[in-house]
Write a protein that holds these residues in place. Structure first.
Motif, short mmCIF file in Angstrom:
data_model
loop_
_atom_site.label_atom_id
_atom_site.label_comp_id
_atom_site.label_asym_id
_atom_site.label_seq_id
_atom_site.Cartn_x
_atom_site.Cartn_y
_atom_site.Cartn_z
N GLU A 38 0.92 -0.97 -0.15
CA GLU A 38 0.07 -0.07 0.01
C GLU A 38 0.69 1.20 0.00
N LEU A 39 0.95 1.78 -1.05
CA LEU A 39 1.83 2.98 -1.27
C LEU A 39 1.37 4.30 -0.54
N ARG A 40 0.03 4.53 -0.53
CA ARG A 40 -0.77 5.43 0.38
C ARG A 40 -2.03 4.90 0.47
N GLY A 86 -5.64 4.08 -0.50
CA GLY A 86 -6.28 4.10 -1.70
C GLY A 86 -5.51 3.82 -2.93
N CYS A 87 -4.19 3.75 -2.68
CA CYS A 87 -3.34 3.19 -3.81
C CYS A 87 -2.40 1.97 -3.41
N THR A 88 -2.66 0.89 -4.09
CA THR A 88 -2.13 -0.33 -3.75
C THR A 88 -1.26 -1.03 -4.92
N LEU A 89 -0.24 -1.46 -4.80
CA LEU A 89 0.63 -2.17 -5.85
C LEU A 89 0.57 -3.58 -5.49
N LEU A 134 -1.58 -1.89 -10.35
CA LEU A 134 -1.78 -0.77 -9.67
C LEU A 134 -3.20 -0.25 -9.47
N SER A 135 -3.57 -0.26 -8.43
CA SER A 135 -5.20 0.00 -7.88
C SER A 135 -4.94 1.30 -7.24
N TRP A 136 -5.53 2.31 -8.08
CA TRP A 136 -5.43 3.80 -7.53
C TRP A 136 -6.98 4.18 -7.28
N MET A 137 -7.07 4.76 -6.17
CA MET A 137 -8.38 5.45 -5.85
C MET A 137 -8.59 6.88 -5.87
N PHE A 138 -9.26 7.49 -7.03
CA PHE A 138 -9.26 8.77 -7.33
C PHE A 138 -10.33 9.50 -6.45
#
Length: 74
Positions: free
Chosen positions: A21-23, A25-28, A69-73
């Motif tokens: 989890e990069l931050r 809402g953002c997961t690699l 890469l899963s990114w929550m906008f």
């Protein structure tokens, strides 16, 4: 007259999953899969010996690496 056919198919599969989890809402994700097939790897009683380990390492294999890469906008 009945005919009996006996056969054996052996597969060796390894899966590894990494989640970071990069931050919020953002997961690699990273997934590695190794699959090998060899008729001489396992004994009939489903045991793995030291001699068959080298045969397993020389067996034809499929290696797959997947990255997501899963990114929550917001």
């Amino acid at each position: 007259m009945s005919q009996t056919t006996s056969f054996s198919a052996n597969n060796f599969n390894v899966n590894a999953v990494l989640r970071w989890e990069l931050r919020p809402g953002c997961t690699l994700y990273g997934v590695y899969t190794h699959g090998a097939f060899n008729d001489e790897v396992f004994h009939r009683d489903a045991t793995l010996t030291s001699r068959s380990v080298s045969a397993l390492l020389r067996a034809p294999a499929d290696d797959v690496l997947q990255v997501k890469l899963s990114w929550m906008f917001r």
